[in-house]
Design a protein around this motif. Structure first.
Motif, PDB file in Angstrom:
ATOM      1  N   SER A 466      10.195  -2.258  -1.337  1.00  0.00           N
ATOM      2  CA  SER A 466       9.448  -1.099  -1.845  1.00  0.00           C
ATOM      3  C   SER A 466      10.317   0.149  -1.829  1.00  0.00           C
ATOM      4  O   SER A 466      10.198   1.010  -2.706  1.00  0.00           O
ATOM      5  CB  SER A 466       8.191  -0.869  -1.011  1.00  0.00           C
ATOM      6  OG  SER A 466       7.318  -1.959  -1.149  1.00  0.00           O
ATOM      7  N   GLN A 508       2.546  -1.000  -3.986  1.00  0.00           N
ATOM      8  CA  GLN A 508       2.150  -2.142  -3.167  1.00  0.00           C
ATOM      9  C   GLN A 508       0.714  -1.978  -2.640  1.00  0.00           C
ATOM     10  O   GLN A 508      -0.084  -2.895  -2.728  1.00  0.00           O
ATOM     11  CB  GLN A 508       3.125  -2.284  -2.003  1.00  0.00           C
ATOM     12  CG  GLN A 508       2.827  -3.479  -1.129  1.00  0.00           C
ATOM     13  CD  GLN A 508       3.887  -3.651  -0.057  1.00  0.00           C
ATOM     14  OE1 GLN A 508       4.937  -3.014  -0.084  1.00  0.00           O
ATOM     15  NE2 GLN A 508       3.609  -4.513   0.891  1.00  0.00           N
ATOM     16  N   ASP A 601       5.135  -3.730  -7.915  1.00  0.00           N
ATOM     17  CA  ASP A 601       5.320  -3.976  -6.484  1.00  0.00           C
ATOM     18  C   ASP A 601       4.201  -4.889  -5.985  1.00  0.00           C
ATOM     19  O   ASP A 601       3.070  -4.447  -5.795  1.00  0.00           O
ATOM     20  CB  ASP A 601       5.317  -2.642  -5.720  1.00  0.00           C
ATOM     21  CG  ASP A 601       5.883  -2.791  -4.310  1.00  0.00           C
ATOM     22  OD1 ASP A 601       5.966  -3.942  -3.820  1.00  0.00           O
ATOM     23  OD2 ASP A 601       6.240  -1.762  -3.705  1.00  0.00           O
ATOM     24  N   GLU A 602       4.524  -6.160  -5.807  1.00  0.00           N
ATOM     25  CA  GLU A 602       3.574  -7.177  -5.339  1.00  0.00           C
ATOM     26  C   GLU A 602       2.253  -7.161  -6.109  1.00  0.00           C
ATOM     27  O   GLU A 602       1.186  -6.968  -5.521  1.00  0.00           O
ATOM     28  CB  GLU A 602       3.325  -7.011  -3.823  1.00  0.00           C
ATOM     29  CG  GLU A 602       4.622  -7.046  -3.033  1.00  0.00           C
ATOM     30  CD  GLU A 602       4.402  -7.348  -1.550  1.00  0.00           C
ATOM     31  OE1 GLU A 602       3.324  -7.839  -1.203  1.00  0.00           O
ATOM     32  OE2 GLU A 602       5.336  -7.105  -0.768  1.00  0.00           O
TER      33      GLU A 602
HETATM   34 MG    MG Z   1       6.868  -3.418   0.195  1.00  0.00          MG
END
Ligand code: MG
Ligand code: ADP
Length: 687
Positions: A466, A508, A601-602
């Motif tokens: 991240s 995230q 992000d994810e």
């Molecule tokens: Mg992360």
């Protein structure tokens, strides 16, 4: 899902939560106020307001209402700052004072410089007059017209808004509140002590009453009432226009999540200053109105209690609710000038009746600050959203609405999504190092993403994935290295400029604007691609209308990429959506900015297997449409399905890079992920 008629009725009544994915709204809006009904209602209220002085011919009451109107304007202005942009301003009355003294000084006998030829052109414009003095040289008498003073004082106050705001708006929350509190204290003190300009605590004398066509308002309440009414109608209109525009959305985005707003292209400092300046402008105008009405100005009229009172009005009415704050302000002001006195009288008679001395001495008007305090506490405990909440509650969708056929994003036109050059990588990260104090979160990371490619970044928690995204999008400061987007250096740019250059991201931990609707969230994503400013929003010329229309069309197209997941929910607030849908909105919001590179992000974190498969195929679809994607992902099957290249981070260092199959076999990667070697089997990793 029931297919027969009887079954369907029950299913529609009790929609299964997991299918719908929305929390049931607390209550539906009692009366459905359609725009047409709302307009009729507004017209009736205005008509009643216009007739009030004729029907109720009592000067004192008309005067009280005119005062209430001026507080309502102040509340409208503060609402832009606190309610729309979420900037807590505890010294708002300072701008009220600045506007008041702008007119007060320029239309009274306060300043009387000696007459010289310098003043001739001003005299010709009617701004000053030459005045003979008995036994002395001629002096200048300032005679600025009230009508001219209204826009002028708004501009002067707005100018001070920018001046006060520029150094302070970088501060957040509590700090900003404290600094504005300071300004709110400083301005009245300057006013009190700069006697030559303001006549100090004695107050300005001889402020001219407004004149129109040779008729002077004098101390008649009625004409002031009508001017106040016109001003408030105008400013309600301005507030609504601003709220429903690109500018209003940017403010609300800042209020809801400053970091996300910046990452979506909102220039934070600029839009905060704009809110501050416009709010100050409203107060400046009111200052002129107030002083012209009283024909004097004293420093007490603008102290801290006044700032607090206006804030209480906003909180009572409903922060961010245009009509709410007007109602809140008028209610509180009339409470003060009408009801409390009567109420005190009744309590006194009751005291006489029961022979209680204490009751006979009660004075509620004096206790107004206590009453404000009680109102604040009660509102915070029981109705934080105010009397007329800004948020429209939307009802849950029926099953039919949820399963409505939606054209899948087939016809979507993805031009503008980058890939304009193929000779340089879309994104090139070289030797980027990020340190947080002693911790090196990223150590000389290299990453190259070809135009149209999909690169995945994997690694254990805390490995710096991240942080890499944060460095690319300007949210954290990289200590060294270079980050280029199609050959252009973006390292060191603030987040909103990175977005303008073409890198958009998701977070995230989902960072949406919770109180805004799906549509509004996606529209904020387009912020940087639209032009409408404050003036454009108020005027709403055909060009603005066309831009807004196109933006909405584009938002619908983007949302249709997710099939019927979001389309039926366009007007729902996102905090009512399911987790998976919120993730989708965040991706849609980033896509709406027409990025050259999309950083996810994810994206599938917290999604169930079915949702993961669906989202993965949608990401794949974006890729086939030519979008360049960088993906942080834990689920390795998703990575294998989507990515052409994978880089593995561990403790901020790049451990491996290669095709997904290669990386999966890498001994070091397996150790980092699972703390065991390839020989022990990689089943856990694959899952
Ligand atoms: Mg992360
Ligand atoms: P990942 O996304 O790979 O799980 P992060 O990039 O979030 O990891 O974090 C990498 C390391 O940097 C962690 O040790 C984390 O605690 C640290 N870190 C991240 N952001 C900050 C910050 N703003 N201040 C201090 N340390 C941070």
């Amino acid at each position: 899902m029931a297919s027969d008629a009887t079954g369907e009725a029950t299913a529609a009544e009790v929609p299964p939560a997991d299918v719908i994915g929305i929390a049931a709204p607390r209550r539906r809006f009692a009366v459905a106020l359609t725009p047409a009904r709302r307009r009729i209602l507004l017209a009736l209220v205005l008509l009643a307001a216009a007739l009030f002085p004729i029907v109720h011919d009592n000067d004192a009451d008309i005067d009280a209402v005119a005062n209430a109107l001026s507080y309502a304007i102040l509340a409208l202005g503060l609402n832009i700052v606190v309610g729309f942009a979420g900037l807590l301003d505890l010294g708002y009355a300072a701008f009220f004072a600045i506007g008041a003294y702008t007119y007060g000084v320029l239309s009274s006998f306060q300043l009387e410089p000696l007459w010289s030829s310098f003043w001739e052109p001003f005299a010709w414009l009617g701004l000053v007059a030459r005045m003979a003095q008995s036994g002395g040289p001629d002096v200048v008498h300032f005679t600025l017209s009230f009508w001219l003073a209204l826009p002028l004082s708004a501009a002067v106050a707005a100018g001070f808004g920018v001046l006060f705001g520029a150094p302070t708006l970088r501060l957040k929350g509590d700090y900003l509140a404290i600094v504005t509190l300071g300004f709110g204290e400083i301005v009245p003190i300057i006013v009190r002590n700069w006697s030559s300009l303001t006549n100090g605590a004695m107050g300005l004398n001889g402020v001219a009453a407004p004149r129109i066509f040779g008729y002077s308002f004098g101390i008649n309440a009625e004409p002031f009432y009508y001017v106040g009414l016109a001003m408030i109608a105008f400013l309600i209109f301005v507030s609504f226009r601003l709220r429903d525009s690109r500018v209003g959305r940017a403010w609300m985005a800042i209020r809801e999540d400053e970091i996300a707003a910046g990452a979506m292209g909102v220039d934070l400092v600029r839009f905060k200053l704009l809110a501050f300046a416009i709010g100050a402008g409203f107060a400046g105008m009111t200052g002129t109105f107030f002083v012209a009405k009283l024909q004097t100005a004293t420093p007490e009229m603008f102290g801290f209690p006044v700032s607090v009172m206006i804030l209480v009005m906003v909180v009572l009415g409903g922060m961010g609710s245009v009509l709410g704050v007007v109602v809140g302000a008028i209610f509180l002001q009339l409470l003060q000038s009408w009801f409390l006195e009567d109420l005190s009288g009744w309590i006194h008679s009751f005291g006489r009746l029961v022979g209680s001395d204490a009751l006979q001495r009660v004075d509620l008007v004096q206790a107004i600050e206590l009453i404000f305090g009680i109102i604040l506490v009660v509102m915070m405990l029981f109705r934080r959203e105010g009397l007329i909440p800004a948020n429209r509650r939307t009802a849950a969708l029926t099953l039919q609405e949820q399963h409505a056929e939606v054209r899948r994003g087939a016809a979507i036109d993805l031009r503008g999504f980058g890939q304009e050059r193929t000779d340089v990588p879309a994104l090139e990260v070289r030797g980027v190092t990020v340190r947080f104090g002693g911790l090196t979160a990223l150590q000389a990371i290299d990453l190259s993403v070809p135009a149209g490619g999909v690169v995945a970044v994997i690694g254990p928690n805390g490995s710096g994935k991240s942080t890499l995204f944060n460095a690319i999008t300007g949210l954290v400061h990289a200590d060294s290295g270079s980050i280029r987007l199609y050959g252009e250096e973006i390292l060191g740019l603030p987040p909103h400029k990175v977005l303008v250059r073409g890198a958009a991201r998701t977070f995230q931990n989902i960072r949406l604007f919770p109180e805004l609707t799906v549509l509004e969230n996606v529209l904020v994503g387009q912020h940087a691609r639209l032009q409408t400013g404050a003036l454009g929003a108020v005027l709403t010329l055909p060009r603005t209308r066309a831009e807004e229309h196109a933006a909405r069309e584009w938002a619908m197209q983007i949302v249709s990429i997710f099939g019927n997941r979001l389309t039926p929910r366009l007007n729902q607030r996102v905090n009512a959506l399911s987790y998976a849908n919120r993730r989708r909105v965040e991706i849609a919001r980033a896509l709406a900015s027409r990025p050259k590179v999309l950083l996810l992000d994810e994206p599938t974190a917290g999604m169930n297997p079915a949702e993961t498969i669906e989202l993965a195929s949608q990401i794949k679809q974006l890729h086939t449409l030519g979008l360049t994607i960088v993906l942080i992902e834990h689920k390795l099957d998703v990575v294998t399905q989507l990515a052409e290249t994978v880089i593995v981070l561990d403790h901020g260092e790049k451990l491996a890079e290669g095709r997904p199959e290669e990386v999966r076999q890498n001994e070091q990667v397996l150790t980092a992920y699972l703390g065991r070697s390839a020989g022990a089997g990689s089943a856990g990793l694959v899952e």
